[in-house]
Design an enzyme around this catalytic site. Structure first.
Site, PDB file in Angstrom:
ATOM      1  N   HIS A 152       0.840  -1.185   0.000  1.00  0.00           N
ATOM      2  CA  HIS A 152       0.000   0.000   0.000  1.00  0.00           C
ATOM      3  C   HIS A 152       0.879   1.240   0.000  1.00  0.00           C
ATOM      4  CE1 HIS A 152      -3.814  -1.853   0.176  1.00  0.00           C
ATOM      5  NE2 HIS A 152      -3.615  -2.449   1.330  1.00  0.00           N
ATOM      6  N   LYS A 584     -13.589   5.053   6.980  1.00  0.00           N
ATOM      7  CA  LYS A 584     -14.012   6.120   6.070  1.00  0.00           C
ATOM      8  C   LYS A 584     -15.532   6.113   5.909  1.00  0.00           C
ATOM      9  CE  LYS A 584     -12.707   5.758   1.750  1.00  0.00           C
ATOM     10  NZ  LYS A 584     -13.892   5.725   0.869  1.00  0.00           N
TER      11      LYS A 584
END
Length: 930
Positions: A152, A584
């Site tokens: 990532h 999120k």
């Protein structure tokens, strides 16, 4: 009493402060030598002024600091940012060295003083809790800890800079351990000065986006140079301490393994293709074979024993004779090179077989067919060494290599391949339509109809040329499964652990992946039953998906084809839980509560279906993405859900922080091992008041979820605030990883990846994903319950999960800074929008801060964690100038203000470089990216 505790903490931190001051002075010498006294004086004036602002809080000083920073031209500002950034890099290295210093200090004390979470500590506690040796041995047999390296895009620094950090750390350790004479000290200091000078002259910005191949090589750096030795050393240390405490031998087995997503994570990354997957599988294999060859060469220098002096075991000598007959061309040279040295001859034969595997990956002639065959050869060597009383060597060097083979096999780290459920559905719909297997589009079917179609197709497989006429996107999906099948069949059946379905919403998402496995012969009926070559791993990420995860899995557990798959995999089901997208989607508190609830429900369901569950925690580096101290997190998992099996991602800067050097790696590995053993064998029975506590958490979560969704998703202006009050535009262009920051071209928050979402808030000093909106939830709970605050205070004392969550929130609050965040809010246009949303964020920050202080009964945040509190306070004055410069440069870039340069292209390039350096500097200062 608190004063005495702080004095004690200050004494413990004194060597660290001395190291930081020492490294800072060396950096100052480098700045003067490289850039001149003028730049050094400018940096020092800014540094001292920033410290004064933090200590005294006078507005005149703050105005002076902003004026001084505003007067810097871009070139000078760039060098000032680099100076602070390199300083933070040195501080981070010094802190790593200090943690090891403290560990060595505890180990050197007379008596028994184990560090919390150490191997010594957990084995002592197991023994004290009367966990019997047999019970421990049985649990170790079942133990399965998998740490998965990912690519990532959260590692801001390139490998060249990280290598410099390692060299600096090595010299600091040398200075610490060897107690040098004055001349030796002078040489070490000169070496450090040269390393820091080299670091200053090494560009920390990448010239291009790293490719997936670059990322694989970066992961292999840690596997090859650190973990290849650190992991077996940790296992052997555990075995030795357990044997010492229990006074009987315990088996040394691979309790921890490493996996990898690097080279296999296709979700949203167009640069990772089926060809990348094929290349990565081969590259991991090449890397571990090369390490085994090095180890065999080292063994050869140790095992020079002569058959004229030693009576070797007949089984070993028979193995040598068989090897010589199998490789006659090689046998001719063995006597000349290694006369009367059977061990060296056998090791040469073993090396020959490994080299053949390197050169001919798919050839079985001359090769080891499995890692177990290599293990058998090593076992015969150990047996023979013990036969002639050379067992100390057998138990050290040979035993370690045997353990390394057990840990890393022929793949180093088992690859997980991942892609998005929507890509699977689109490809499936196209293929079944092309082949006339379905009369309507599966994408528009109700879920029960789609499941019925898949049930039929899986029960009555149709193998056709699915590539003919298919779109390139669909061909890519199918070819990925084909590559997996080919490698597992022709090269190494252990090389791939699982196939992960991102954004799993419903059972058909998993069944479609199983259908693709069937088409690639990864899932098929054989003469002895069904065979499934890889785990199928659903990834539940959104809040609603987490709430329904147990329902999805219940349908799968009852599905006939999936039951065949599970039986083939030993009834072991891996399920990944996403910490990033859930945060999120629903905010920090709600996401973590839903993850807690999902774990309990999934565990109960698996138990009812007699399925062995291994939960896979997709944690990021920051608290907002599931990060934070891993030992605390594992121990605070719902009681009974670990059971010795856990899988965890290690992402981005976390890999560099945890595995930068062998001693740090061993410390982190023992923390994970001890936490899993503690959560499995030492967890107390669930409290009788647990249902009551969970009801309180549910109320808090509902309040927090409503407030979060209202602020982030229902306020149409919030995304505009985010885009302008953070450096998301620069981060999206920054050359950190191979994967784009968005899944598509949409500007919606839903389509932004969680990593740049968190990264941007950290850079803008809001750190919003780590605390928002806990304060409002607490206020509403207390308003509805007269004794609400006392209830929460008691929960903080009694409920480990809530305790950890509140501590994580206060850490995030301590890292956030509304004074600096206001500067970023000033970049928002129209200004009224920026003021409105910032006021709401700041108000929630104050409410959350007060809630945490009240619940924890503290005067200031982190009063109960002086070391972390002190570290943040010391870093802030050095962070502030970088943040203020970043905000100023962002404004210039966006508005194209300032004096028009002779070359507009140069001006833009200068700005972008300066901004990229501020991102590095803040990431280093806060030790957080995404």
């Amino acid at each position: 009493m608190a004063l005495n505790a702080n004095v004690s903490h200050q004494q413990k931190l004194l060597p660290l402060r001395q190291d930081v001051r020492f490294l800072g002075e060396l950096l100052g010498r480098v700045l003067i030598h490289q850039e001149g006294r003028s730049l050094f004086d400018t940096e020092e004036r800014i540094r001292k002024l920033a410290i004064r602002v933090r200590r005294q809080g006078r507005r005149a000083d703050e105005a002076s600091l902003r004026t001084r920073l505003g007067g810097l031209d871009v070139a000078t500002a760039t060098k000032v940012v680099r100076a602070f950034s390199v300083y933070f890099q040195l501080v981070n290295v010094a802190e790593e060295n200090h943690r090891l210093r403290r560990k060595r200090h505890y180990e050197s004390l007379p008596g028994f003083h184990p560090a919390r979470g150490s191997i010594d500590d957990v084995i002592h506690r197991l023994s004290t809790a009367q966990v019997r040796a047999q019970e421990l041995a049985e649990q170790l047999e079942r133990l399965s800890i998998i740490l998965v390296l990912t690519a990532h895009p959260t590692q801001a620094l390139p490998p060249t800079v990280l290598a410099k950090h390692r060299q600096i750390w090595d010299r600091l350790l040398q200075r610490e351990v060897m107690r040098p004479t004055p001349k030796e000290e002078q040489r070490i200091v000169q070496g450090l000065y040269e390393e820091i000078m080299s670091l200053w002259q090494t560009d920390e910005l990448r010239s291009h986006h790293p490719t997936p191949e670059d990322e694989v090589e970066h992961g292999l750096y840690y596997l090859s140079s650190i973990l290849y030795d650190a992991l077996p050393d940790t296992m052997l240390e555990f075995q030795a301490e357990a044997q010492r405490v229990y006074r009987q031998p315990l088996p040394c087995r691979p309790m921890i393994r490493f996996g990898s997503w690097i080279g296999g994570d296709k979700d949203g990354n167009p640069h990772v293709t089926h060809q990348t997957v094929r290349w990565a599988l081969v590259r991991y294999r090449q890397a571990i074979l090369a390490k085994y060859l090095d180890s065999l060469e080292q063994l050869k220098t140790k095992l020079t024993h002569s058959d004229q002096l030693c009576r070797m075991h007949p089984a070993f000598l028979r193995m040598v004779r068989n090897g010589r007959r199998s490789f006659p061309a090689l046998a001719e040279s063995l006597d000349a090179r290694y006369p009367h040295q059977p061990y060296a001859q056998q090791l040469t034969i073993m090396s020959h077989r490994l080299r053949h595997m390197l050169r001919h990956p798919t050839s079985t002639e001359d090769a080891y067919l499995s890692a177990d065959e290599l293990q058998q050869d090593l076992a015969r060597i150990r047996q023979s060494l013990a036969f002639h009383q050379a067992d100390p060597i057998a138990k050290s060097a040979v035993a370690k290599l045997a353990l390394q083979v057990d840990l890393f096999r022929f793949c180093f780290a088992r690859l997980d391949v991942r892609d998005h459920s929507r890509r699977h559905l689109d490809a499936f719909a196209e293929l079944v339509t092309l082949q006339g297997l379905c009369g309507s589009d599966p994408r528009t079917m109700p879920e029960d109809h789609r499941q019925s179609l898949l049930t039929t197709l899986l029960a009555q497989p149709t193998y056709v040329d699915l590539l003919r006429g298919a779109s390139p996107q669909t061909q890519e999906v199918l070819r990925t499964f084909k590559v997996m099948g080919e490698h597992l069949e022709q090269v190494d059946p252990e090389a791939i652990d699982g196939y992960i379905i991102s954004m799993t919403h419903q059972p058909s998402d998993v069944l479609i992946a199983l259908w693709f496995c069937q088409q690639a012969d990864l899932f098929r009926r054989t003469s002895v039953g069904w065979r499934s070559a890889v785990h199928i791993i659903p990834l539940f990420e959104g809040i609603e998906d987490l709430r329904r995860a147990h329902e999805t899995m219940a349908t799968l557990y009852d599905h006939p084809a999936y039951q065949h798959h599970l039986k083939s995999r030993g009834n072991l089901q891996q399920i990944q839980l996403g910490y990033s997208d859930s945060n999120k989607d629903g905010g920090f508190f709600t996401a973590n509560w839903e993850l807690y609830q999902a774990q309990r429900r999934l565990h109960a369901l698996a138990t009812a279906h007699r399925v062995k569950l291994q939960l896979f925690h997709g944690r990021g580096g920051t608290i907002g993405r599931g990060g934070g101290p891993l030992h605390q997190t594992i121990v605070a998992q719902p009681a009974g859900t670990v059971q010795g099996r856990i899988k965890i991602t290690e992402q981005g800067e976390v890999v560099a922080a945890k595995y930068a050097n062998p001693m740090m790696a061993m410390r982190n590995l023992e923390l994970v091992l001890s936490a899993v053993l503690e959560a499995t064998l030492l967890t107390p029975k669930p409290a009788t008041r647990l249902p009551e506590w969970e009801q309180v958490m549910e109320q808090l979560s509902q309040e927090a979820y409503g407030a979060y969704r209202s602020a982030v998703y229902e306020d149409v202006d919030f995304v505009r605030y985010f885009e302008q009050a953070t450096p998301i535009d620069i981060i999206s262009e920054f050359r950190i990883g191979s994967r784009p920051s968005r899944r598509n071209t949409s500007k919606r928050i839903e389509d932004l990846r969680a990593i740049p979402w968190v990264f941007s808030w950290v850079q803008g000093r809001h750190v919003l994903p780590g605390w928002f909106p806990f304060g409002r939830a607490v206020a509403r709970f207390c308003a509805c319950h007269r004794s609400g605050l006392r209830v929460l205070q008691q929960l903080y004392e009694d409920f480990p999960w809530f305790h950890v969550m509140v501590d994580f929130i206060q850490t995030s609050l301590s890292m956030a800074d509304m004074r600096i965040a206001l500067t970023y809010a000033g970049l928002v246009k129209p200004a009224s929008l920026g003021r409105r949303i910032f006021r709401a964020v700041e108000s929630e920050y104050r409410a959350t801060r007060q809630a945490v202080l009240s619940i924890t009964r503290q005067r200031e945040l982190l009063d109960q964690n002086y070391v972390l509190q002190n570290a943040i306070r010391l870093r802030n004055p050095y962070l502030d100038p970088i943040s203020l410069l970043q905000a100023r440069l962002l404004g210039q870039r966006r508005n194209r203000q300032g004096t028009r340069p002779a070359s507009p292209r140069l001006r833009r390039g200068e700005l972008d470089r300066a901004l990229a350096l501020t991102i590095n500097g803040i990431a280093a200062g806060m030790r957080h990216t995404g």
